[in-house]
Design a protein around this motif. Structure first.
Motif, PDB file in Angstrom:
ATOM      1  N   LYS A   1       0.839  -1.202   0.000  1.00 55.57           N
ATOM      2  CA  LYS A   1       0.000   0.000   0.000  1.00 55.57           C
ATOM      3  C   LYS A   1       0.868   1.243   0.000  1.00 55.57           C
ATOM      4  CE  LYS A   1      -1.065  -0.037   4.980  1.00 55.57           C
ATOM      5  NZ  LYS A   1      -2.154  -0.108   5.922  1.00 55.57           N
ATOM      6  N   PRO A   2       0.297   2.382  -0.370  1.00 58.95           N
ATOM      7  CA  PRO A   2       1.119   3.573  -0.580  1.00 58.95           C
ATOM      8  C   PRO A   2       1.530   4.330   0.681  1.00 58.95           C
ATOM      9  CG  PRO A   2      -1.162   4.053  -1.105  1.00 58.95           C
ATOM     10  CD  PRO A   2      -1.087   2.577  -0.786  1.00 58.95           C
ATOM     11  N   ASP A   3       0.963   3.990   1.828  1.00 59.43           N
ATOM     12  CA  ASP A   3       1.200   4.801   3.023  1.00 59.43           C
ATOM     13  C   ASP A   3       1.907   4.013   4.120  1.00 59.43           C
ATOM     14  OD1 ASP A   3      -0.414   7.148   2.126  1.00 59.43           O
ATOM     15  OD2 ASP A   3      -2.010   5.656   2.171  1.00 59.43           O
ATOM     16  N   TRP A   4       2.602   4.744   4.976  1.00 57.57           N
ATOM     17  CA  TRP A   4       3.218   4.163   6.167  1.00 57.57           C
ATOM     18  C   TRP A   4       2.114   3.750   7.131  1.00 57.57           C
ATOM     19  CZ3 TRP A   4       8.509   3.680   7.508  1.00 57.57           C
ATOM     20  CH2 TRP A   4       9.391   4.093   6.506  1.00 57.57           C
ATOM     21  N   ASP A   5       2.474   2.931   8.107  1.00 54.38           N
ATOM     22  CA  ASP A   5       1.488   2.375   9.032  1.00 54.38           C
ATOM     23  C   ASP A   5       2.172   2.055  10.356  1.00 54.38           C
ATOM     24  OD1 ASP A   5      -0.950   1.346   9.906  1.00 54.38           O
ATOM     25  OD2 ASP A   5      -1.129  -0.094   8.281  1.00 54.38           O
ATOM     26  N   LEU A   6       1.371   1.757  11.361  1.00 55.86           N
ATOM     27  CA  LEU A   6       1.895   1.152  12.579  1.00 55.86           C
ATOM     28  C   LEU A   6       2.146  -0.322  12.287  1.00 55.86           C
ATOM     29  CD1 LEU A   6      -0.487   2.523  15.366  1.00 55.86           C
ATOM     30  CD2 LEU A   6       1.894   3.139  15.003  1.00 55.86           C
ATOM     31  N   PRO A   7       3.054  -0.963  13.011  1.00 54.71           N
ATOM     32  CA  PRO A   7       3.187  -2.404  12.835  1.00 54.71           C
ATOM     33  C   PRO A   7       1.915  -3.103  13.302  1.00 54.71           C
ATOM     34  CG  PRO A   7       4.604  -1.614  14.613  1.00 54.71           C
ATOM     35  CD  PRO A   7       3.978  -0.411  13.985  1.00 54.71           C
ATOM     36  N   GLY A   8       1.587  -4.182  12.624  1.00 52.59           N
ATOM     37  CA  GLY A   8       0.379  -4.931  12.943  1.00 52.59           C
ATOM     38  C   GLY A   8      -0.237  -5.426  11.659  1.00 52.59           C
ATOM     39  N   GLY A   9      -1.519  -5.723  11.702  1.00 51.78           N
ATOM     40  CA  GLY A   9      -2.174  -6.194  10.497  1.00 51.78           C
ATOM     41  C   GLY A   9      -3.567  -6.698  10.771  1.00 51.78           C
ATOM     42  N   MET A  10      -4.081  -7.444   9.820  1.00 48.88           N
ATOM     43  CA  MET A  10      -5.460  -7.919   9.895  1.00 48.88           C
ATOM     44  C   MET A  10      -5.557  -9.175  10.760  1.00 48.88           C
ATOM     45  SD  MET A  10      -6.763  -5.472   8.323  1.00 48.88           S
ATOM     46  CE  MET A  10      -8.470  -5.937   8.395  1.00 48.88           C
TER      47      MET A  10
END
Length: 178
Positions: free
Chosen positions: A52-61
Motif C-alpha cells: 500500500k502507498p502509506d506508512w502504518d503502525l506495525p500490525g495487520g489484519m
C-alpha cells in the motif's frame, strides 16, 4: 405440559441450528490490530508496507477466530521478528466503509518501549514490509494517513480515557472498556 424453559435448555440442537443460521447471515466485521511501540527516545515505530502507498503502525489484519491482541503479536513476529506481549488497548476505532472496503474495527494496543538493543535487532522478516523507522510524532503525522494519524494521536495522548473512536474521532460519553 407447557415447557417455559428457553430454547437453549429445551432443545440444544435447535438452539445450535438457530445460532448457525445467525452466524451465516449476520454481517462480519473486518478487524485490524496495530501496536504502538516506542523507542527510548519516545519515537514511534512505523512500517512502510510494500502492498500500500502509506506508512502504518506495525500490525495487520486479524484472522478468522483469532483474538485481536494475538493477531498483533503474531504480526510483529512475522513482519519484524519482534517477540513482545501487547499491553492494554489504547484505541478501538470504527472505520466507515470506504472505496471497496466494508466497515471495520481497528485496534491499537500498547507495545511499550523497546530498548536500543531490541531496536537494532529489528528487521523486516517477510516480503510485506519495505522498511521501518522510528519517528517523532511530527514525522509520523506527515507519513500517516489523516484518519490513522488521528487514531495514533488519540492513542498517544488519551491512554487514561475510553479507547473507543468512530472514524478517528472520540465520542462523547463513549462506552468504557473498564
Amino acid at each position: 405440559m407447557n415447557d417455559d424453559r428457553p430454547l437453549y435448555q429445551r432443545d440444544p440442537a435447535a438452539w445450535n441450528a438457530y445460532l448457525a443460521e445467525g452466524n451465516a447471515k449476520q454481517a462480519r466485521k473486518r478487524v485490524g490490530a496495530d501496536v504502538l511501540i516506542r523507542d527510548e527516545d519516545n519515537r514511534i515505530l512505523l512500517v512502510n508496507p510494500r502492498y500500500k502507498p502509506d506508512w502504518d503502525l506495525p500490525g495487520g489484519m486479524v484472522e478468522a477466530n483469532e483474538p485481536p491482541h494475538k493477531a498483533a503479536e503474531r504480526e510483529l513476529r512475522e513482519e519484524l521478528g519482534l517477540e513482545i506481549q501487547v499491553r492494554k488497548i489504547l484505541a478501538i476505532d470504527w472505520v466507515a466503509p470506504h472505496g471497496p472496503w466494508d466497515d471495520s474495527l481497528m485496534f491499537i494496543f500498547d507495545g511499550g518501549t523497546i530498548s536500543s538493543q531490541q531496536s537494532t535487532k529489528l528487521k523486516p522478516t517477510d516480503n510485506e514490509l519495505l522498511e521501518y523507522k522510528f519517528c517523532t510524532p511530527r514525522e509520523a503525522e506527515e507519513l500517516l494517513q489523516p484518519k490513522l494519524w488521528n487514531r495514533v494521536q488519540y492513542a498517544i495522548s488519551n491512554s487514561d480515557k475510553s479507547p473507543y473512536l468512530s472514524n478517528g474521532v472520540a465520542l462523547k460519553n463513549a462506552p468504557s472498556t473498564e
